[in-house]
Write an enzyme that holds these catalytic residues in place. Structure first.
Site, PDB file in Angstrom:
ATOM      1  N   HIS A  65      62.059 -31.349  55.213  1.00 13.16           N
ATOM      2  CA  HIS A  65      62.926 -31.392  54.023  1.00 13.16           C
ATOM      3  C   HIS A  65      62.581 -32.566  53.102  1.00 13.16           C
ATOM      4  CE1 HIS A  65      65.545 -34.181  56.456  1.00 13.16           C
ATOM      5  NE2 HIS A  65      65.644 -34.750  55.280  1.00 13.16           N
ATOM      6  N   ASP A 113      62.503 -28.166  61.007  1.00  9.25           N
ATOM      7  CA  ASP A 113      62.407 -29.242  60.014  1.00  9.25           C
ATOM      8  C   ASP A 113      61.352 -30.266  60.453  1.00  9.25           C
ATOM      9  OD1 ASP A 113      62.902 -30.878  57.905  1.00  9.25           O
ATOM     10  OD2 ASP A 113      64.913 -31.487  58.528  1.00  9.25           O
ATOM     11  N   SER A 207      65.849 -39.991  57.054  1.00  6.76           N
ATOM     12  CA  SER A 207      65.282 -38.696  57.412  1.00  6.76           C
ATOM     13  C   SER A 207      63.801 -38.809  57.717  1.00  6.76           C
ATOM     14  CB  SER A 207      65.459 -37.715  56.252  1.00  6.76           C
ATOM     15  OG  SER A 207      66.765 -37.225  56.229  1.00  6.76           O
TER      16      SER A 207
END
Ligand code: NAG
Ligand code: NAG
Length: 263
Positions: A65, A113, A207
């Site tokens: 992402h 992801d 992230s």
């Protein structure tokens, strides 16, 4: 380092209504996590950040992402950093020449992801920059295991993100806890992680960073839930080990002069 992470269509992060600053994180001892990569992601108008980690001198793993957006024009990796706002002599800045986003990654539900980033040149391995091994297909973490996450994400719900590398210890949780919160939770490809006391969590900007358990990367920071500190969802690396190795092998093929994808 803090709270929630990411933004997907399904889980947009909103400012937390509670107290200002998370207490769980601490500044990492400088260069104690020499596998950490800072990702600078540029599109036409803005630069954003994510974490990642070096798994081979020429390869960094991160979350899909982070680099999925079509508008991204350039991704740069900074290795050997502690304070990202300074020009530290230990830093190595290397361009990403190819992004292998998992073919079944979906921006909609956030499954799969994971992205493998191919670096333009090999990083120089030294005291400040080292690759970390990652979980093999048959290596699993268990509920109750303690792991650490590190990153340059926000240290509260609000900007700015951290200049120095922060770290936090988190516990692997039972799958059913994440099944309550995430409709699409898949135990075989995701790890449910978090601090039941809701004081510690990754936050935006973290992230793509690694969940390190017993000196091995087992997870990748993927998703949190708006207005909550708990639980968080990580990509389960062991599930993707065969795919990672297949892509790593393809690096060498691309490097043969004259092969279709060589640069
Ligand atoms: C650039 O990134 C920002 C956030 O990082 C986003 O809001 C914006 O839509 C992006 N622009 C383009 C052209 O993709
Ligand atoms: C780092 O990468 C090299 C080259 O691929 C590999 O031989 C070595 O085992 C890796 N080290 C770790 C800790 O994974």
């Amino acid at each position: 380092m803090l709270l929630l992470l990411l933004l997907t269509n399904a889980f947009v992060l909103l400012p937390w209504a509670g107290a200002g600053r998370i207490t769980g994180g601490r500044e990492a001892v400088a260069h104690s996590r020499p596998y950490m990569a800072f990702l600078k992601i540029k599109n036409a108008t803005k630069t954003s950040r994510c974490g990642g980690f070096l798994i081979r001198p020429d390869a960094v793993l991160s979350a899909a992402h982070c680099v999925y957006n079509k508008g991204i024009v350039k991704v740069t990796v900074i290795l050997g950093a502690h304070n990202i706002s300074r020009k530290e002599p230990s830093q190595q800045k290397i361009s990403v020449v190819k992004r292998f986003i998992h073919p079944e990654y979906s921006g909609k539900d956030g499954k799969n992801d994971i992205v493998l980033l191919k670096l333009k040149k090999k990083a120089k391995i030294n005291e400040y920059v080292q690759n970390i091994s990652f979980a093999k297909e048959n290596e699993h973490v268990r509920a109750g295991d303690l792991c650490t996450v590190s990153g340059w994400g926000r240290t509260s719900l609000y900007p700015p993100p951290s200049d120095v590398l922060m770290e936090v210890e988190l516990k692997v949780q039972k799958a059913k806890i994440c099944q309550q919160f995430f409709r699409n939770y898949q135990p075989q490809s995701m790890i449910c992680v978090g601090d039941e006391n809701r004081k510690k969590s990754p936050q935006r900007g973290d992230s793509g960073g690694p969940l390190v358990c017993n000196k091995k990367a087992h997870g990748i920071v993927s998703r949190g839930i708006k207005l909550r500190f708990f639980p968080e969802l990580f990509t389960r690396i062991s599930h993707f080990e065969p795919w990672i190795h297949e892509k790593l092998r393809s690096f060498a093929i691309q490097d043969i002069p004259g092969s279709p994808s060589s640069k």
